[in-house]
Design a protein around this motif. Structure first.
Motif, PDB file in Angstrom:
ATOM      1  N   GLY A  28       0.800  -1.210   0.000  1.00  0.00           N
ATOM      2  CA  GLY A  28       0.000   0.000   0.000  1.00  0.00           C
ATOM      3  C   GLY A  28       0.833   1.259   0.000  1.00  0.00           C
ATOM      4  N   ALA A  29       0.136   2.379  -0.186  1.00  0.00           N
ATOM      5  CA  ALA A  29       0.759   3.696  -0.162  1.00  0.00           C
ATOM      6  C   ALA A  29      -0.195   4.671   0.517  1.00  0.00           C
ATOM      7  CB  ALA A  29       1.079   4.168  -1.576  1.00  0.00           C
ATOM      8  N   THR A  30       0.376   5.685   1.146  1.00  0.00           N
ATOM      9  CA  THR A  30      -0.423   6.701   1.823  1.00  0.00           C
ATOM     10  C   THR A  30      -0.042   8.079   1.288  1.00  0.00           C
ATOM     11  OG1 THR A  30      -0.543   5.364   3.837  1.00  0.00           O
ATOM     12  CG2 THR A  30      -1.036   7.707   4.046  1.00  0.00           C
ATOM     13  N   VAL A 179      -5.027   9.557   2.601  1.00  0.00           N
ATOM     14  CA  VAL A 179      -5.674   8.408   1.973  1.00  0.00           C
ATOM     15  C   VAL A 179      -4.669   7.268   1.891  1.00  0.00           C
ATOM     16  CG1 VAL A 179      -6.828   7.508  -0.081  1.00  0.00           C
ATOM     17  CG2 VAL A 179      -7.162   9.895   0.591  1.00  0.00           C
ATOM     18  N   SER A 180      -5.050   6.122   2.413  1.00  0.00           N
ATOM     19  CA  SER A 180      -4.229   4.921   2.315  1.00  0.00           C
ATOM     20  C   SER A 180      -4.883   3.965   1.321  1.00  0.00           C
ATOM     21  CB  SER A 180      -4.098   4.248   3.691  1.00  0.00           C
ATOM     22  OG  SER A 180      -3.508   2.967   3.566  1.00  0.00           O
ATOM     23  N   VAL A 181      -4.101   3.487   0.359  1.00  0.00           N
ATOM     24  CA  VAL A 181      -4.609   2.559  -0.660  1.00  0.00           C
ATOM     25  C   VAL A 181      -3.789   1.281  -0.602  1.00  0.00           C
ATOM     26  CG1 VAL A 181      -5.095   2.209  -3.112  1.00  0.00           C
ATOM     27  CG2 VAL A 181      -5.237   4.517  -2.131  1.00  0.00           C
ATOM     28  N   THR A 182      -4.444   0.149  -0.396  1.00  0.00           N
ATOM     29  CA  THR A 182      -3.781  -1.145  -0.289  1.00  0.00           C
ATOM     30  C   THR A 182      -4.346  -2.096  -1.336  1.00  0.00           C
ATOM     31  OG1 THR A 182      -3.479  -0.840   2.096  1.00  0.00           O
ATOM     32  CG2 THR A 182      -3.281  -3.084   1.249  1.00  0.00           C
ATOM     33  N   LEU A 187      -2.220  -8.535  -8.589  1.00  0.00           N
ATOM     34  CA  LEU A 187      -3.265  -7.983  -9.455  1.00  0.00           C
ATOM     35  C   LEU A 187      -2.997  -6.549  -9.861  1.00  0.00           C
ATOM     36  CD1 LEU A 187      -6.384  -9.294  -7.454  1.00  0.00           C
ATOM     37  CD2 LEU A 187      -5.150 -10.437  -9.311  1.00  0.00           C
ATOM     38  N   ALA A 188      -2.193  -5.842  -9.093  1.00  0.00           N
ATOM     39  CA  ALA A 188      -1.954  -4.423  -9.352  1.00  0.00           C
ATOM     40  C   ALA A 188      -0.561  -4.025  -8.899  1.00  0.00           C
ATOM     41  CB  ALA A 188      -3.001  -3.572  -8.635  1.00  0.00           C
ATOM     42  N   ASP A 189      -0.023  -3.003  -9.552  1.00  0.00           N
ATOM     43  CA  ASP A 189       1.299  -2.493  -9.228  1.00  0.00           C
ATOM     44  C   ASP A 189       1.210  -1.035  -8.788  1.00  0.00           C
ATOM     45  OD1 ASP A 189       2.401  -4.958 -10.120  1.00  0.00           O
ATOM     46  OD2 ASP A 189       2.394  -4.218 -12.191  1.00  0.00           O
ATOM     47  N   GLY A 190       2.365  -0.438  -8.510  1.00  0.00           N
ATOM     48  CA  GLY A 190       2.398   0.959  -8.119  1.00  0.00           C
ATOM     49  C   GLY A 190       1.805   1.876  -9.167  1.00  0.00           C
TER      50      GLY A 190
END
Length: 207
Positions: A28-30, A179-182, A187-190
């Motif tokens: 994840g990224a915030t 916003v934190s997205v995990t 299935l998904a990359d950066g």
């Protein structure tokens, strides 16, 4: 509706096999997003700011294919439409899980979502449902966080993206919200997380 993906011919086959073998395949990224315009628009329309940005999240997710893949019993499916399960705070300080369907019409979405939120506030427990076609969304409006982790059961192969929102703060005349997205890295990359965040910001900027 959903479509089964043929793993043998899927362009992400190697990436999926590699990351899906991990005990923790989620990453994840915030970031902070600017909600100045969105906050004003919600107030002008006389609607909940939470439901307004919730609709923006779902609109963004439904336009990014990587956010609509799910792993079910080891197989990959692509859903036509992604809905959401979001936490709902109750007066007794507990929370419940709501289940809200996405529709492009903001007014219809808001009315249906508010009805579901009101229903959950009057219940007890968590009301778990075995759904895959959802984003897991949680609001933490008390905390201006710079990072976030999630409780996880590693025996459950979780592939649902998770979006968490924090406290709105005023900074140099702007309203910012963490916003934190995990997501599941198989299935998904950066790149896809970046696309989601950029599109979410664009939708928040609509006047």
């Amino acid at each position: 509706m959903k479509t089964k993906i043929d793993l043998d011919t899927w362009y992400r086959k190697d990436h999926f096999i590699f990351f899906n073998s991990f005990e923790e395949p989620l990453f994840g990224a915030t970031v902070n997003v600017d909600v100045t315009i969105a906050y004003q628009v919600a107030r002008q329309r006389g609607m909940s700011f939470f439901l307004y940005y919730l609709h923006c999240i779902l609109e963004a997710a439904n336009k990014i294919e990587a956010f609509k893949y799910r792993v079910e019993d080891g197989e990959i499916f692509l859903y036509d439409t992604i809905n959401c399960s979001t936490t709902v705070a109750r007066p007794d300080t507990t929370f419940g899980f709501s289940y809200i369907n996405y529709t492009p019409d903001l007014e219809v979405f808001s009315a249906d979502a508010q009805q579901e939120l009101d229903r959950v506030k009057g219940t007890t427990g968590l009301e778990l449902r075995p759904l895959y076609d959802v984003l897991h969304i949680s609001a933490i409006p008390w905390v201006n966080f710079t990072g976030l982790t999630h409780a996880r059961s590693f025996s459950f192969k979780d592939s649902m993206p998770k979006v968490s929102l924090g406290k709105v703060t005023d900074v140099d005349g702007k309203k910012l919200m963490p916003v934190s997205v995990t997501v599941h890295h198989g299935l998904a990359d950066g790149r896809h997380v970046g696309e989601f965040i950029d599109l979410f910001q664009q939708l928040l900027n609509r006047s």
